[in-house]
Motif scaffolding. Structure first.
Motif, PDB file in Angstrom:
ATOM      1  N   ARG A  48      -9.787  37.254 -16.195  1.00  0.00           N
ATOM      2  CA  ARG A  48     -10.083  38.673 -16.005  1.00  0.00           C
ATOM      3  C   ARG A  48      -9.651  39.133 -14.613  1.00  0.00           C
ATOM      4  O   ARG A  48      -9.171  40.247 -14.431  1.00  0.00           O
ATOM      5  N   GLY A  49      -9.814  38.258 -13.624  1.00  0.00           N
ATOM      6  CA  GLY A  49      -9.379  38.588 -12.268  1.00  0.00           C
ATOM      7  C   GLY A  49      -7.880  38.805 -12.199  1.00  0.00           C
ATOM      8  O   GLY A  49      -7.401  39.732 -11.543  1.00  0.00           O
ATOM      9  N   GLN A  50      -7.116  37.971 -12.903  1.00  0.00           N
ATOM     10  CA  GLN A  50      -5.666  38.125 -12.948  1.00  0.00           C
ATOM     11  C   GLN A  50      -5.295  39.438 -13.632  1.00  0.00           C
ATOM     12  O   GLN A  50      -4.403  40.154 -13.177  1.00  0.00           O
ATOM     13  N   SER A  51      -6.000  39.763 -14.696  1.00  0.00           N
ATOM     14  CA  SER A  51      -5.740  41.012 -15.404  1.00  0.00           C
ATOM     15  C   SER A  51      -5.998  42.216 -14.500  1.00  0.00           C
ATOM     16  O   SER A  51      -5.199  43.156 -14.458  1.00  0.00           O
ATOM     17  N   LEU A  52      -7.091  42.185 -13.762  1.00  0.00           N
ATOM     18  CA  LEU A  52      -7.402  43.252 -12.810  1.00  0.00           C
ATOM     19  C   LEU A  52      -6.292  43.379 -11.768  1.00  0.00           C
ATOM     20  O   LEU A  52      -5.833  44.470 -11.454  1.00  0.00           O
ATOM     21  N   PHE A  53      -5.843  42.247 -11.259  1.00  0.00           N
ATOM     22  CA  PHE A  53      -4.815  42.184 -10.222  1.00  0.00           C
ATOM     23  C   PHE A  53      -3.460  42.718 -10.699  1.00  0.00           C
ATOM     24  O   PHE A  53      -2.773  43.432  -9.982  1.00  0.00           O
ATOM     25  N   MET A  54      -3.079  42.396 -11.907  1.00  0.00           N
ATOM     26  CA  MET A  54      -1.748  42.751 -12.412  1.00  0.00           C
ATOM     27  C   MET A  54      -1.696  44.107 -13.119  1.00  0.00           C
ATOM     28  O   MET A  54      -0.629  44.708 -13.231  1.00  0.00           O
ATOM     29  N   ARG A  55      -2.831  44.592 -13.588  1.00  0.00           N
ATOM     30  CA  ARG A  55      -2.871  45.823 -14.384  1.00  0.00           C
ATOM     31  C   ARG A  55      -2.333  47.024 -13.613  1.00  0.00           C
ATOM     32  O   ARG A  55      -2.640  47.236 -12.460  1.00  0.00           O
ATOM     33  N   LYS A  56      -1.536  47.829 -14.302  1.00  0.00           N
ATOM     34  CA  LYS A  56      -1.056  49.101 -13.749  1.00  0.00           C
ATOM     35  C   LYS A  56      -2.072  50.157 -14.154  1.00  0.00           C
ATOM     36  O   LYS A  56      -2.150  50.547 -15.314  1.00  0.00           O
ATOM     37  N   LYS A  61       1.061  56.528  -8.103  1.00  0.00           N
ATOM     38  CA  LYS A  61       2.457  56.228  -8.458  1.00  0.00           C
ATOM     39  C   LYS A  61       3.066  55.211  -7.504  1.00  0.00           C
ATOM     40  O   LYS A  61       3.879  54.388  -7.911  1.00  0.00           O
ATOM     41  N   THR A  62       2.679  55.254  -6.228  1.00  0.00           N
ATOM     42  CA  THR A  62       3.255  54.324  -5.253  1.00  0.00           C
ATOM     43  C   THR A  62       2.565  52.964  -5.281  1.00  0.00           C
ATOM     44  O   THR A  62       3.169  51.970  -4.913  1.00  0.00           O
ATOM     45  N   MET A  63       1.307  52.919  -5.686  1.00  0.00           N
ATOM     46  CA  MET A  63       0.551  51.663  -5.743  1.00  0.00           C
ATOM     47  C   MET A  63      -0.156  51.535  -7.093  1.00  0.00           C
ATOM     48  O   MET A  63      -1.376  51.661  -7.184  1.00  0.00           O
ATOM     49  N   PRO A  64       0.598  51.283  -8.149  1.00  0.00           N
ATOM     50  CA  PRO A  64      -0.004  51.239  -9.483  1.00  0.00           C
ATOM     51  C   PRO A  64      -0.871  50.010  -9.748  1.00  0.00           C
ATOM     52  O   PRO A  64      -1.732  50.037 -10.618  1.00  0.00           O
ATOM     53  N   SER A  65      -0.649  48.928  -8.999  1.00  0.00           N
ATOM     54  CA  SER A  65      -1.421  47.703  -9.208  1.00  0.00           C
ATOM     55  C   SER A  65      -1.653  47.014  -7.872  1.00  0.00           C
ATOM     56  O   SER A  65      -0.986  47.317  -6.881  1.00  0.00           O
ATOM     57  N   CYS A  66      -2.571  46.068  -7.857  1.00  0.00           N
ATOM     58  CA  CYS A  66      -2.808  45.268  -6.652  1.00  0.00           C
ATOM     59  C   CYS A  66      -1.544  44.498  -6.285  1.00  0.00           C
ATOM     60  O   CYS A  66      -1.189  44.362  -5.106  1.00  0.00           O
ATOM     61  N   ALA A  67      -0.857  43.989  -7.310  1.00  0.00           N
ATOM     62  CA  ALA A  67       0.335  43.176  -7.100  1.00  0.00           C
ATOM     63  C   ALA A  67       1.478  43.966  -6.466  1.00  0.00           C
ATOM     64  O   ALA A  67       2.387  43.378  -5.881  1.00  0.00           O
ATOM     65  N   THR A  68       1.435  45.286  -6.549  1.00  0.00           N
ATOM     66  CA  THR A  68       2.489  46.103  -5.954  1.00  0.00           C
ATOM     67  C   THR A  68       2.628  45.790  -4.468  1.00  0.00           C
ATOM     68  O   THR A  68       3.741  45.629  -3.969  1.00  0.00           O
ATOM     69  N   CYS A  69       1.522  45.699  -3.771  1.00  0.00           N
ATOM     70  CA  CYS A  69       1.566  45.405  -2.335  1.00  0.00           C
ATOM     71  C   CYS A  69       1.331  43.928  -2.031  1.00  0.00           C
ATOM     72  O   CYS A  69       1.873  43.399  -1.067  1.00  0.00           O
ATOM     73  N   HIS A  70       0.508  43.266  -2.843  1.00  0.00           N
ATOM     74  CA  HIS A  70       0.119  41.887  -2.536  1.00  0.00           C
ATOM     75  C   HIS A  70       1.046  40.840  -3.141  1.00  0.00           C
ATOM     76  O   HIS A  70       0.815  39.655  -2.931  1.00  0.00           O
TER      77      HIS A  70
END
Length: 139
Positions: A48-56, A61-70
């Motif tokens: 679930r943590g991975q899903s939260l992290f990757m979800r758009k 628009k510039t930061m749709p997901s955590c993974a965008t910056c991290h």
């Protein structure tokens, strides 16, 4: 500070000595206890943590997901898409300073959840997220 945050802080402070420092595990334990009050039997999930992290989330628009910056790997360095500021890896396995200070953890969850998710993250989401990044890489 909200009553919820104060409750989490108390969980970490009660019984702690002056030299007490948080660990990713102690933070997961505290958030899990808080989440279990709302959902008895709650257990943190790296999936679930991975899903939260990757979800758009569709909030920014510039930061749709955590993974965008991290970056899509918690062990890798990230870069803020607006400021271009480097972001140290999220994984405590490669960045031992991560998740060792409740005030900092709450500050960044507060800021990033509102900006990316569009709301404050729940205690369950925080436990899941730390569980995921503590694994060191995608599961």
């Amino acid at each position: 500070m909200t009553a919820k945050k104060i409750g989490v802080a108390i969980l970490f402070i009660v019984g702690a000595g002056v030299a007490y420092a948080e660990t990713p595990s102690s933070l997961i334990t505290g958030y899990t206890a808080e989440a279990a009050r709302a959902t008895p039997g709650f257990a943190p999930s790296a999936e679930r943590g991975q899903s939260l992290f990757m979800r758009k989330w569709g909030v920014s628009k510039t930061m749709p997901s955590c993974a965008t910056c991290h970056s899509d790997q918690p062990t890798a360095e990230g870069k803020h898409v607006v400021t271009s500021k480097r972001i140290a890896p999220l994984s405590p396995a490669v960045n031992p300073k991560r998740f060792t200070n409740l005030a900092k953890v709450e500050k960044w969850f507060g800021r990033n959840c509102k900006e990316v998710v569009g709301r404050e993250c729940s205690a369950a989401e925080k436990a899941d997220f730390i569980q995921f990044v503590s694994k060191g890489s995608q599961i």
